[in-house]
Design an enzyme around this catalytic site. Structure first.
Site, mmCIF file in Angstrom:
data_model
loop_
_atom_site.group_PDB
_atom_site.id
_atom_site.type_symbol
_atom_site.label_atom_id
_atom_site.label_comp_id
_atom_site.label_asym_id
_atom_site.label_seq_id
_atom_site.Cartn_x
_atom_site.Cartn_y
_atom_site.Cartn_z
ATOM 1 N N TRP A 1 0.840 -1.201 0.000
ATOM 2 C CA TRP A 1 0.000 0.000 0.000
ATOM 3 C C TRP A 1 0.879 1.256 0.000
ATOM 4 O O TRP A 1 1.854 1.330 0.732
ATOM 5 C CB TRP A 1 -0.903 -0.025 1.234
ATOM 6 C CG TRP A 1 -1.825 1.146 1.361
ATOM 7 C CD1 TRP A 1 -2.499 1.780 0.358
ATOM 8 C CD2 TRP A 1 -2.182 1.823 2.580
ATOM 9 N NE1 TRP A 1 -3.259 2.802 0.872
ATOM 10 C CE2 TRP A 1 -3.092 2.861 2.226
ATOM 11 C CE3 TRP A 1 -1.833 1.657 3.914
ATOM 12 C CZ2 TRP A 1 -3.645 3.721 3.169
ATOM 13 C CZ3 TRP A 1 -2.389 2.505 4.851
ATOM 14 C CH2 TRP A 1 -3.285 3.523 4.477
ATOM 15 N N GLN B 1 5.066 5.603 -4.043
ATOM 16 C CA GLN B 1 6.091 6.288 -3.249
ATOM 17 C C GLN B 1 7.508 5.853 -3.594
ATOM 18 O O GLN B 1 8.461 6.601 -3.391
ATOM 19 C CB GLN B 1 5.802 6.054 -1.761
ATOM 20 C CG GLN B 1 6.481 7.020 -0.815
ATOM 21 C CD GLN B 1 6.069 6.775 0.635
ATOM 22 O OE1 GLN B 1 5.622 5.699 0.999
ATOM 23 N NE2 GLN B 1 6.217 7.789 1.467
ATOM 24 N N TYR C 1 -4.436 -0.477 -5.301
ATOM 25 C CA TYR C 1 -3.139 0.115 -4.983
ATOM 26 C C TYR C 1 -2.458 0.630 -6.252
ATOM 27 O O TYR C 1 -2.177 -0.129 -7.182
ATOM 28 C CB TYR C 1 -2.217 -0.895 -4.289
ATOM 29 C CG TYR C 1 -2.673 -1.321 -2.906
ATOM 30 C CD1 TYR C 1 -3.744 -0.710 -2.268
ATOM 31 C CD2 TYR C 1 -2.015 -2.343 -2.229
ATOM 32 C CE1 TYR C 1 -4.148 -1.113 -1.000
ATOM 33 C CE2 TYR C 1 -2.410 -2.747 -0.954
ATOM 34 C CZ TYR C 1 -3.487 -2.130 -0.362
ATOM 35 O OH TYR C 1 -3.882 -2.538 0.893
ATOM 36 N N ARG D 1 -11.513 -5.304 6.905
ATOM 37 C CA ARG D 1 -12.298 -4.210 7.471
ATOM 38 C C ARG D 1 -13.773 -4.559 7.622
ATOM 39 O O ARG D 1 -14.641 -3.696 7.522
ATOM 40 C CB ARG D 1 -12.143 -2.950 6.621
ATOM 41 C CG ARG D 1 -10.766 -2.328 6.691
ATOM 42 C CD ARG D 1 -10.686 -1.106 5.814
ATOM 43 N NE ARG D 1 -9.504 -0.313 6.113
ATOM 44 C CZ ARG D 1 -9.212 0.832 5.513
ATOM 45 N NH1 ARG D 1 -10.014 1.322 4.599
ATOM 46 N NH2 ARG D 1 -8.136 1.503 5.833
ATOM 47 N N TRP E 1 -2.535 -5.086 9.829
ATOM 48 C CA TRP E 1 -1.775 -4.125 9.039
ATOM 49 C C TRP E 1 -1.564 -2.837 9.820
ATOM 50 O O TRP E 1 -2.204 -2.592 10.828
ATOM 51 C CB TRP E 1 -2.471 -3.835 7.702
ATOM 52 C CG TRP E 1 -3.927 -3.471 7.800
ATOM 53 C CD1 TRP E 1 -4.983 -4.330 7.871
ATOM 54 C CD2 TRP E 1 -4.493 -2.151 7.825
ATOM 55 N NE1 TRP E 1 -6.160 -3.649 7.945
ATOM 56 C CE2 TRP E 1 -5.890 -2.303 7.911
ATOM 57 C CE3 TRP E 1 -3.945 -0.867 7.774
ATOM 58 C CZ2 TRP E 1 -6.763 -1.209 7.955
ATOM 59 C CZ3 TRP E 1 -4.823 0.224 7.826
ATOM 60 C CH2 TRP E 1 -6.209 0.041 7.905
ATOM 61 N N PRO F 1 1.196 -1.752 11.635
ATOM 62 C CA PRO F 1 1.703 -1.905 13.003
ATOM 63 C C PRO F 1 2.371 -0.642 13.545
ATOM 64 O O PRO F 1 2.504 -0.484 14.750
ATOM 65 C CB PRO F 1 2.721 -3.046 12.871
ATOM 66 C CG PRO F 1 3.168 -2.976 11.443
ATOM 67 C CD PRO F 1 1.932 -2.600 10.682
ATOM 68 N N LEU F 2 2.769 0.266 12.645
ATOM 69 C CA LEU F 2 3.411 1.518 13.068
ATOM 70 C C LEU F 2 2.469 2.707 12.890
ATOM 71 O O LEU F 2 2.901 3.866 12.919
ATOM 72 C CB LEU F 2 4.708 1.750 12.293
ATOM 73 C CG LEU F 2 5.751 0.633 12.432
ATOM 74 C CD1 LEU F 2 6.995 0.969 11.621
ATOM 75 C CD2 LEU F 2 6.115 0.410 13.895
ATOM 76 N N LYS G 1 8.941 9.760 14.016
ATOM 77 C CA LYS G 1 9.425 10.776 13.077
ATOM 78 C C LYS G 1 8.554 12.035 13.049
ATOM 79 O O LYS G 1 8.951 13.062 12.489
ATOM 80 C CB LYS G 1 9.535 10.198 11.673
ATOM 81 C CG LYS G 1 8.215 9.754 11.049
ATOM 82 C CD LYS G 1 8.486 9.131 9.683
ATOM 83 C CE LYS G 1 7.233 8.562 9.056
ATOM 84 N NZ LYS G 1 7.514 7.852 7.795
ATOM 85 N N GLU H 1 15.174 -3.162 9.597
ATOM 86 C CA GLU H 1 14.936 -2.819 10.998
ATOM 87 C C GLU H 1 13.661 -3.481 11.516
ATOM 88 O O GLU H 1 13.656 -4.107 12.584
ATOM 89 C CB GLU H 1 14.811 -1.300 11.157
ATOM 90 C CG GLU H 1 14.471 -0.872 12.590
ATOM 91 C CD GLU H 1 14.182 0.623 12.703
ATOM 92 O OE1 GLU H 1 13.795 1.064 13.801
ATOM 93 O OE2 GLU H 1 14.324 1.340 11.685
#
Length: 368
Positions: free
Chosen positions: A87, A93, A120, A190, A244, A246-247, A255, A333
């Site tokens: 995504w 991007q 996407y 969803r 999905w 997780p951050l 950031k 990471e």
């Protein structure tokens, strides 16, 4: 609403055609699709019956990579506990070259689950994914590819779950897909717990195949559905969780602590909703909590993103966590969260819960 199809064999490449430019989808769009559930529910009626037997639900670890593998719900499909999502990144991007680097790193680290969707990048993400797999000559049978259907294009005939959209009628189309071996399992994305139960009931009523998983947002600040609703569905009907973000769209990386970086997702015009969320009062409170959580990460010898991903993985009801990254360093990471997982003791989890103050309570908690 979307429908996820986990393909276990055959080529991903779609026929050529006009692909409309992808627009970022706000969570509010999902609510607008609720009225179409009756159409979506029919999907379950197109599958043949299949009940796997003698399935081992134990977690296993790859000998060479250290990657952990879990069953997708109570199905027989084994997926890596970390998957790679496409995504925003693939076809948008990042360049195709970076996409290939990311897939190579993931594959070599033991990831066998790759997630995409027809919407996407207006369809380009699926094509890029398929081209990379073909170029790398990876055994297709060793991969699990999930894609999602619903938001296909701008025209009425390019959206939704009607026959014109998927070989003209969803029941016949999905039956054809299953019978041709292009898809072995199907799940939801969803959907509410009630909608998933209704799909299951329809499937059982007509002796058809029920969904095996739900794709749901899950991170430190979004917990209710995955920790309360889905476990009940898992025990009742075997539906697993593929999670999905997780951050939290990059919020948990830290950031955005001092504003919105120019190269970040929140700086993109189509992600104004994310920017507003970050600069809101709730967003500032979240940043304060992240500072406290960073101290726990330092004590465990990991980064905040690794802690956040490991926290998601510590939930036994989660079959796989989908990672979305825009560069190789970030992916490497995040994959390191596997090494942090053994450090997620009950004491550490309690510390995190204390800082967050948002632990949802299930019926079991109220009874005890």
């Amino acid at each position: 609403m979307q429908v996820s199809i986990a393909c276990t064999d055959h080529n991903l490449k779609r026929g050529n055609g006009d692909h409309s430019k992808q627009s970022a989808t706000s969570p509010n769009v999902v609510n607008q699709a609720r009225a179409k559930f009756r159409t979506v529910a029919i999907i379950a009626r197109s599958f043949g019956s299949f009940t796997p037997r003698h399935i081992s639900l134990k977690e296993s670890t790859g000998k060479h990579t250290g990657m952990k593998y879990r069953n997708l719900g109570k199905s027989g499909l084994r997926v890596s506990c970390l998957g790679l999502g496409t995504w925003v990144t693939f076809g948008g991007q990042i360049t195709d070259e970076i996409a290939e680097q990311l897939m190579s790193i993931a594959y070599e680290s033991g990831v066998n689950l790759f997630d995409t969707a027809e919407v996407y990048a207006g369809g380009r993400a699926e094509i890029i994914l398929g081209n990379i797999i073909k170029k790398k000559c990876w055994r297709r049978s060793s991969l699990v590819i999930t894609t999602k259907l619903y938001w296909g294009g701008k025209a009425e005939t390019e959206r939704g779950l009607s026959r014109k959209h998927i070989i003209e009628e969803i029941v016949r189309a999905m039956t054809y897909v299953i019978n041709q071996g292009m898809a072995m399992y199907w799940g939801t994305s969803r959907w509410t717990a009630m909608e998933i139960m209704e799909a299951y009931s329809v499937a059982r009523q007509f002796n058809l195949i029920p969904p095996v998983c739900e794709q749901a947002e899950y991170h430190l600040f979004q917990r209710e559905k995955v920790e309360v609703q889905l476990p009940e569905l898992y025990h009742k009907i075997g539906v697993g969780a593929m999670t999905w973000s997780p951050l939290a769209c990059g919020i948990i990386t830290g950031k955005y602590e001092n504003g919105i970086p120019e190269s970040s997702r929140a700086s993109m015009k189509s992600y104004q909703w994310l920017k507003e969320k970050i600069v809101s009062e709730d967003g500032r409170k979240q940043q304060a909590k992240l500072k406290e959580l960073n101290h726990i990460a330092e004590k465990l010898g990991c980064t905040l993103p690794q802690l956040a991903v490991a926290w998601c993985l510590r939930n036994e009801g989660v079959s796989s966590v989908l990672l979305g990254t825009s560069n190789p360093e970030q992916l490497t990471e995040n994959l390191g969260a596997i090494q942090v997982l053994p450090k997620m003791t009950s004491h550490v989890v309690s510390e995190i819960d204390h800082i967050l103050g948002n632990r949802p309570y299930s019926k079991k908690d109220y009874r005890s």
